[in-house]
Structure formats: C-alpha cells, structure tokens
Write a protein that holds these residues in place. Structure first.
Motif, PDB file in Angstrom:
ATOM      1  N   ILE A 187       2.302 -22.637 -37.957  1.00  0.00           N
ATOM      2  CA  ILE A 187       2.242 -23.773 -37.027  1.00  0.00           C
ATOM      3  C   ILE A 187       0.794 -24.075 -36.650  1.00  0.00           C
ATOM      4  O   ILE A 187       0.377 -25.238 -36.572  1.00  0.00           O
ATOM      5  CB  ILE A 187       3.076 -23.469 -35.760  1.00  0.00           C
ATOM      6  N   GLN A 188       0.009 -23.028 -36.427  1.00  0.00           N
ATOM      7  CA  GLN A 188      -1.400 -23.228 -36.067  1.00  0.00           C
ATOM      8  C   GLN A 188      -2.180 -23.855 -37.221  1.00  0.00           C
ATOM      9  O   GLN A 188      -3.020 -24.738 -37.000  1.00  0.00           O
ATOM     10  CB  GLN A 188      -2.010 -21.881 -35.661  1.00  0.00           C
ATOM     11  N   TYR A 189      -1.899 -23.397 -38.447  1.00  0.00           N
ATOM     12  CA  TYR A 189      -2.525 -24.031 -39.614  1.00  0.00           C
ATOM     13  C   TYR A 189      -2.109 -25.502 -39.710  1.00  0.00           C
ATOM     14  O   TYR A 189      -2.926 -26.380 -40.015  1.00  0.00           O
ATOM     15  CB  TYR A 189      -2.095 -23.305 -40.895  1.00  0.00           C
ATOM     16  N   THR A 190      -0.829 -25.777 -39.450  1.00  0.00           N
ATOM     17  CA  THR A 190      -0.314 -27.149 -39.555  1.00  0.00           C
ATOM     18  C   THR A 190      -1.021 -28.075 -38.568  1.00  0.00           C
ATOM     19  O   THR A 190      -1.393 -29.208 -38.922  1.00  0.00           O
ATOM     20  CB  THR A 190       1.206 -27.173 -39.302  1.00  0.00           C
ATOM     21  N   LEU A 191      -1.210 -27.615 -37.328  1.00  0.00           N
ATOM     22  CA  LEU A 191      -1.906 -28.431 -36.328  1.00  0.00           C
ATOM     23  C   LEU A 191      -3.337 -28.738 -36.776  1.00  0.00           C
ATOM     24  O   LEU A 191      -3.791 -29.879 -36.701  1.00  0.00           O
ATOM     25  CB  LEU A 191      -1.930 -27.699 -34.984  1.00  0.00           C
ATOM     26  N   LEU A 192      -4.040 -27.713 -37.262  1.00  0.00           N
ATOM     27  CA  LEU A 192      -5.434 -27.896 -37.688  1.00  0.00           C
ATOM     28  C   LEU A 192      -5.527 -28.847 -38.878  1.00  0.00           C
ATOM     29  O   LEU A 192      -6.316 -29.801 -38.869  1.00  0.00           O
ATOM     30  CB  LEU A 192      -6.039 -26.541 -38.043  1.00  0.00           C
ATOM     31  N   TYR A 193      -4.717 -28.593 -39.901  1.00  0.00           N
ATOM     32  CA  TYR A 193      -4.788 -29.417 -41.105  1.00  0.00           C
ATOM     33  C   TYR A 193      -4.288 -30.833 -40.854  1.00  0.00           C
ATOM     34  O   TYR A 193      -4.754 -31.786 -41.502  1.00  0.00           O
ATOM     35  CB  TYR A 193      -3.999 -28.771 -42.241  1.00  0.00           C
ATOM     36  N   SER A 194      -3.352 -30.998 -39.912  1.00  0.00           N
ATOM     37  CA  SER A 194      -2.888 -32.347 -39.565  1.00  0.00           C
ATOM     38  C   SER A 194      -4.017 -33.148 -38.924  1.00  0.00           C
ATOM     39  O   SER A 194      -4.166 -34.352 -39.185  1.00  0.00           O
ATOM     40  CB  SER A 194      -1.694 -32.274 -38.607  1.00  0.00           C
ATOM     41  N   ALA A 195      -4.812 -32.476 -38.082  1.00  0.00           N
ATOM     42  CA  ALA A 195      -5.968 -33.146 -37.478  1.00  0.00           C
ATOM     43  C   ALA A 195      -6.956 -33.585 -38.558  1.00  0.00           C
ATOM     44  O   ALA A 195      -7.440 -34.728 -38.552  1.00  0.00           O
ATOM     45  CB  ALA A 195      -6.661 -32.204 -36.486  1.00  0.00           C
ATOM     46  N   PHE A 196      -7.235 -32.684 -39.505  1.00  0.00           N
ATOM     47  CA  PHE A 196      -8.137 -33.037 -40.607  1.00  0.00           C
ATOM     48  C   PHE A 196      -7.586 -34.212 -41.415  1.00  0.00           C
ATOM     49  O   PHE A 196      -8.315 -35.131 -41.793  1.00  0.00           O
ATOM     50  CB  PHE A 196      -8.330 -31.831 -41.525  1.00  0.00           C
ATOM     51  N   ALA A 197      -6.281 -34.187 -41.700  1.00  0.00           N
ATOM     52  CA  ALA A 197      -5.655 -35.230 -42.516  1.00  0.00           C
ATOM     53  C   ALA A 197      -5.742 -36.590 -41.820  1.00  0.00           C
ATOM     54  O   ALA A 197      -6.071 -37.607 -42.454  1.00  0.00           O
ATOM     55  CB  ALA A 197      -4.199 -34.876 -42.808  1.00  0.00           C
ATOM     56  N   LEU A 198      -5.443 -36.626 -40.517  1.00  0.00           N
ATOM     57  CA  LEU A 198      -5.495 -37.894 -39.781  1.00  0.00           C
ATOM     58  C   LEU A 198      -6.916 -38.466 -39.754  1.00  0.00           C
ATOM     59  O   LEU A 198      -7.115 -39.674 -39.914  1.00  0.00           O
ATOM     60  CB  LEU A 198      -4.989 -37.679 -38.353  1.00  0.00           C
ATOM     61  N   ILE A 199      -7.917 -37.581 -39.569  1.00  0.00           N
ATOM     62  CA  ILE A 199      -9.310 -38.045 -39.561  1.00  0.00           C
ATOM     63  C   ILE A 199      -9.702 -38.593 -40.934  1.00  0.00           C
ATOM     64  O   ILE A 199     -10.391 -39.619 -41.042  1.00  0.00           O
ATOM     65  CB  ILE A 199     -10.247 -36.896 -39.143  1.00  0.00           C
ATOM     66  N   SER A 200      -9.252 -37.926 -42.011  1.00  0.00           N
ATOM     67  CA  SER A 200      -9.558 -38.404 -43.367  1.00  0.00           C
ATOM     68  C   SER A 200      -8.898 -39.749 -43.645  1.00  0.00           C
ATOM     69  O   SER A 200      -9.513 -40.651 -44.221  1.00  0.00           O
ATOM     70  CB  SER A 200      -9.089 -37.377 -44.402  1.00  0.00           C
ATOM     71  N   ILE A 201      -7.645 -39.898 -43.244  1.00  0.00           N
ATOM     72  CA  ILE A 201      -6.932 -41.172 -43.438  1.00  0.00           C
ATOM     73  C   ILE A 201      -7.640 -42.288 -42.673  1.00  0.00           C
ATOM     74  O   ILE A 201      -7.819 -43.402 -43.179  1.00  0.00           O
ATOM     75  CB  ILE A 201      -5.467 -41.043 -42.986  1.00  0.00           C
ATOM     76  N   GLY A 202      -8.054 -41.972 -41.436  1.00  0.00           N
ATOM     77  CA  GLY A 202      -8.769 -42.976 -40.649  1.00  0.00           C
ATOM     78  C   GLY A 202     -10.078 -43.391 -41.291  1.00  0.00           C
ATOM     79  O   GLY A 202     -10.400 -44.583 -41.366  1.00  0.00           O
ATOM     80  N   GLY A 203     -10.839 -42.405 -41.778  1.00  0.00           N
ATOM     81  CA  GLY A 203     -12.091 -42.727 -42.467  1.00  0.00           C
ATOM     82  C   GLY A 203     -11.857 -43.557 -43.707  1.00  0.00           C
ATOM     83  O   GLY A 203     -12.681 -44.412 -44.065  1.00  0.00           O
ATOM     84  N   GLY A 204     -10.720 -43.331 -44.373  1.00  0.00           N
ATOM     85  CA  GLY A 204     -10.382 -44.117 -45.562  1.00  0.00           C
ATOM     86  C   GLY A 204     -10.181 -45.584 -45.252  1.00  0.00           C
ATOM     87  O   GLY A 204     -10.333 -46.437 -46.134  1.00  0.00           O
ATOM     88  N   GLY A 205      -9.839 -45.900 -43.998  1.00  0.00           N
ATOM     89  CA  GLY A 205      -9.694 -47.299 -43.609  1.00  0.00           C
ATOM     90  C   GLY A 205     -10.983 -47.912 -43.086  1.00  0.00           C
ATOM     91  O   GLY A 205     -11.296 -49.067 -43.375  1.00  0.00           O
ATOM     92  N   VAL A 206     -11.760 -47.123 -42.327  1.00  0.00           N
ATOM     93  CA  VAL A 206     -12.957 -47.667 -41.686  1.00  0.00           C
ATOM     94  C   VAL A 206     -14.140 -47.771 -42.651  1.00  0.00           C
ATOM     95  O   VAL A 206     -14.796 -48.815 -42.747  1.00  0.00           O
ATOM     96  CB  VAL A 206     -13.356 -46.787 -40.473  1.00  0.00           C
TER      97      VAL A 206
END
Length: 571
Positions: free
Chosen positions: A129-148
């Motif tokens: 669960i702790q890995y999932t929270l961390l990697y989800s944060a990384f994934a959301l930031i990467s997706i956002g950068g892909g748009g901006v």
C-alpha cells in the motif's frame, strides 16, 4: 468551408489573445516548473531515508519515473493536436500534476503512509500500500507533465502569432526570450530555495510549498480563460505518419511508378508534387488506387491514400533518426543526477562558517552554465567570429551537437577522478564504514563536472532542436521537441538497465558492488569511467551518422545575407 472556418478563427483571434495573456501563461509555466523541479533533486534522499531503499533501487525508481515523464509528452502532444486542443490539455495536465503533488505531500503527513524510522536492530521495508501511494503520486505528476510540457510554449505563441500583426516576428522573439528566461529562473529557484526548505525544514514543508505553487499555477492559467485565443483542433502529424505507413502497406501490391510519370496524389496547396527516390516503398502510399483519388481535392478517406507531402515528411523523420540516436548516450550520462547528491553529502559544503550549500543544489551550477553559454554564444562568440571573418558567421548545429558529446566525455572522466580522490580521502580519514561522515574535502570540486555537463547540454540539446527545426518542414515543428523528449525517455530506461546490470555483475558474495548504498565501499569512480568509455564509442557512432547524413539544410537566421557556415561539412 475550410476557408470560412479560417476566416472565423482570424476574427476571433483579433478579439482575443495578444500580449495581455502573457503574464498568465508565464506565471503558469514558472510556478509549474518551480513546483515540479523542486521535488526532483532531493528525491533520492527521501527514498533512501524514509522508504529505506538502497541507492541502486532508489535510482532505478527515479530513472523509470523520468522515462515516464519524458515519454508522456508525446501522448500529450498527440491528444492536443488531434482531440483536446492546447488549452484543455494544459488545464487537465495541471490538475493531474496538482493531484500528484498533493498525494506526495500526504505521504509525509499521514502516519502509516511510509515505513517507520529504522532502529538499531531492524529496518522495515515499505508495504504494498505504501509503495502504491508513492508510485501513484509519481504517475499523476508524470501524466500532468505530459499535458503541460508539450503545449505551454506553443499555446503562448498562438496568442501572439497573428497574421494582421506586422510586428509578429519581433513579438514572438520577445515571447520566446521571456519564456526561456522565466523557465531558467524557475529551475534555479527550484534547485536552491525549494531544496533549502527540504534540507532545513523537513519534507512536510518541502513538499507542501510545491503544492501551493502548483495550485497558484493552475489558478493563474484558468483566470485568463476568456482572454485566450484557442485554435481549433485540426490534423496531427503523428496521425499522418501512421496513415503513411498503413497505406503503404495496403498498397504493397501496387506497381511503383517512375517519378517521371507524375501520377501521384496531391492536394491543391501541395509543396511537393513528386516523391523522392529514397525509401521508395513509402511512395506507394501516394499512388492512387481508385479513379476518384487522382484529383487534387482532399481524400474522403485519408487512410486509403496519402499526399506526397505526407510521405516526404515521414522520410525526413526516418532520415534524422540515426543522428538523433547518437545523442541518447549524452542523456544517459546526464541522468546520473543521484550520484553527485551522495557525493556532496559527504563533502564540506560550507560557503561561510554558517551557510552550506544543500547536497542537491549543485545542479544549480549546471543551469547557470547553460544560461551563461546561451548569452555568450548569441552576444559574444558569434559577433566576435563575424567580426574576424568580415561576414556573419553561423556555427553549424551538427558541429555543436558533436562538441556537446565531447564535453560530456570530459565531464565523465573528471567525475571519475574527483570521486576517486574523494573515496581515497574518506578511507584515509577512517570513514570506510561510515558513509555519512563528512570529509575534509571541499564539495566545490563537484563544480567543474557540473559546468562541463552544462556546456555539453547547452551545445548538444540546443543544437539538436535547431537542427530538427532546420531540417523539418514547418508542419513538423512540433516533432523537434518531441524527438528530444523521446530521447530523454529512452535514455532514462537505458540508464536504469545499465545501472542494474553493472550493480548485478560487480556484486560478489559478502562484498558490495560498484553501485553500493555505502558510497565509501562502492566504486562510483569506475562507473563514471565506464560511462566515459561508452561515450567515446558513441562519439565515433555519431561521426559515422553525421557523415552519412550529409550537409543537410542547416538553415540560418541570417536571412538575405551571405553567411559563413563554420563546420557545415564537419561531423
């Protein structure tokens, strides 16, 4: 119909857009960059201290995150061009980035979101669960950068580039200058202020400040919504490439005509009417297979016939690929950002008796070098060379790309030497088993390698972008930045594979490998020298690719003047 649509768009552009939108766009870009770049430099320390990752594991996590962050802008550019439009893509990207940063900040706030601190006898690994929270944060930031990231610069240019504006070129030049100036300043603030906050006030505030900045970035961007001029979605060049490949395959059984026959599919505003003889298989994509496709009207089904322009655009891209691939190795070396952080942590970083540079802030010297080089090149080097030669001088983009590769090799060699000296000093001081001890060696010894890496990046990356813009037609201008980002993504993956391979091969029973979490027991110097050897081999590959490509177009900004293209035919 299309003409009427363009007239309507031009009328809308006269009422919207313009200089008044620039503060909102530049504020969005600046706050986003401070926020996103501010969480990167120190991340290896956060993973090692709070998530109890080994150095190799943490570095691999960051390299894969970097690969995703650099690959997703390609998808963002495609969605922007063919479906969402630039405004909506930037807005959605900003929201994703904000959500990712909030989630990352929550890992510092919520008890149980990460493992408890290590004690003398044990050190717990993170749960799923702790890995999932961390990697989800990384994934959301990467997706956002892909748009901006792929849309921000172009969206600002859309507001100024009006046909009825006689000063459009000067306005665009001014905008690009301000855009890059604010971007560099934002990165400098991220590498200094944000890193300082993380080092001296902890992760809660250190990750909380980027959240606030990203929120401000989104608010500033949306606030000017009524003022923006928004271009309607039209054709995507990525989609065009797919069409050429698919149609050429569908037409594989058709007889390939001689170029002199002239029976090729074109539209009224075609730039080329006959395809070249290189990569002749692709020419089948513009052979009419139906009588109705022989006219110059737009095809009813673009997946059944392509224009000569489309075919030649794809050929241009394919021709550039080998030369582009020769710069991936430089990006591999530039991805070694975690090593200097650990090195600086064990060295004397004091500037005064009370102030010391944070370990993750030494990348600041790299950014400064890029900024100084850009100013010197444009304002000093070219004018001096032009004065010496008696006519405007232009140093070819290919020569600058190769020079960047050379500086990268020297940077890796020096990095290895500095680490070798640092490790010997640590062992002599009795710190072989204490990787956190600070030795009596100034961390300013890390500055030369950062300066050389800055020169390598300034020469190679700016040269790459300029080369692609000069070789590609205007319809493919978005590919220039996309190619660089794709190279960064591939380089991050290669760097991760290389790190894991070296770490696995150099480990022995009971002994640390080259990439040890304990920096004084590892052999980071040998890893740097391995990168230097690989970079030398890559440089030879670059020379072969450069000569095979030929002189190319290599256009110059000195329009209407005779220009001395120094290094035009050199590798």
């Amino acid at each position: 119909m299309e003409g009427a649509l363009r007239e309507e768009e031009e009328m809308e552009m006269n009422m919207k857009g313009g200089i008044r939108t620039m503060p909102f766009i530049l504020a969005n870009e600046s706050f986003e960059k401070v926020a996103s770049y501010g969480i990167h430099p120190n991340m290896i320390r956060y993973l090692m201290r709070d998530y109890h990752m080994g150095f190799a594991e943490g570095t691999n996590v960051l390299l894969r995150w970097s690969a995703a962050t650099n690959f997703l802008p390609l998808l963002g550019a495609f969605l922007s061009d063919s479906l969402l439009g630039r405004f909506l893509t930037i807005f959605i990207g900003s929201l994703f980035t904000l959500m990712g940063m909030i989630l990352l900040w929550l890992t510092t706030m919520i008890q149980g979101a990460k493992p408890p601190p290590c004690d003398i006898n044990s050190c717990e690994s993170p749960t799923h669960i702790q890995y999932t929270l961390l990697y989800s944060a990384f994934a959301l930031i990467s997706i956002g950068g892909g748009g901006v990231h792929p849309c921000s610069l172009a969206f600002g240019a859309d507001q100024i580039d009006r046909k009825d504006n006689p000063k459009r070129k000067r306005a665009l030049g001014s905008y690009f200058g301000w855009y890059y100036a604010t971007a560099i300043m934002a990165v400098m603030i991220a590498f200094t202020s944000i890193v300082y906050i993380q080092d001296h006030h902890g992760w809660r505030l250190g990750f909380g400040v980027p959240v606030v900045l990203m929120l401000l970035s989104t608010i500033f961007f949306v606030a000017a919504y009524p003022l923006y001029y928004k271009i309607k979605v039209r054709k995507s060049v990525f989609k065009s490439f797919c069409q050429v490949i698919l149609v050429a395959w569908k037409h594989r059984n058709l007889t390939l005509l001689d170029s002199s026959d002239g029976l090729w599919y074109n539209e009224n505003d075609a730039k080329l009417t006959t395809p070249t003889n290189t990569m002749r298989f692709l020419n089948k994509a513009c052979i009419p297979s139906k009588p109705e496709d022989t006219n110059t009207e737009p095809a009813k089904d673009p997946w059944s016939i392509c224009t000569v322009d489309q075919v030649e655009e794809l050929k241009t891209l394919i021709k550039v690929i080998p030369l582009w691939s020769s710069s991936i190795m430089l990006s591999v070396t530039m991805n070694q950002t975690t090593f200097p952080v650990l090195q600086a942590q064990t060295m004397d970083r004091h500037i005064t008796s009370k102030f010391e540079i944070p370990p993750a802030s030494f990348g600041f010297f790299l950014i400064i070098t890029i900024m100084v080089w850009v100013i010197l090149y444009d304002r000093v080097i070219l004018p001096v060379l032009s004065k010496i030669k008696g006519k405007p001088v232009y140093i070819s983009a290919k020569l600058r790309i190769g020079a960047g590769l050379c500086f990268s090799i020297v940077a890796m060699v020096i990095s290895g030497v500095v680490e070798h000296v640092r490790k010997d000093k640590a062992i002599k001081d009795g710190f072989l088993n204490d990787s956190k001890a600070v030795i009596t060696m100034s961390a300013m010894w890390l500055v030369p390698q950062n300066v050389l890496n800055g020169l390598a990046e300034a020469l190679n990356i700016i040269g790459q972008t300029e080369f692609y813009y000069s070789e590609f037609p205007k319809s493919m201008s978005s590919i220039a930045s996309a190619l660089y980002l794709l190279g960064l993504a591939i380089a991050s993956l290669l760097a991760s594979v290389l790190l894991s391979t070296v770490d696995g091969l150099t480990k022995r029973k009971g002994e640390d490998g080259w990439i040890s979490t304990d920096i004084n027991k590892g052999h980071y110097d040998k890893y740097y020298w391995l990168l230097a050897i690989m970079s030398c081999v890559n440089f030879l590959y670059h020379v072969v690719c450069s000569r095979a490509y030929g002189p190319g177009v290599d256009k110059t900004v000195f329009e209407g003047e005779e220009v001395d293209k120094t290094g035009q035919d050199e590798a």
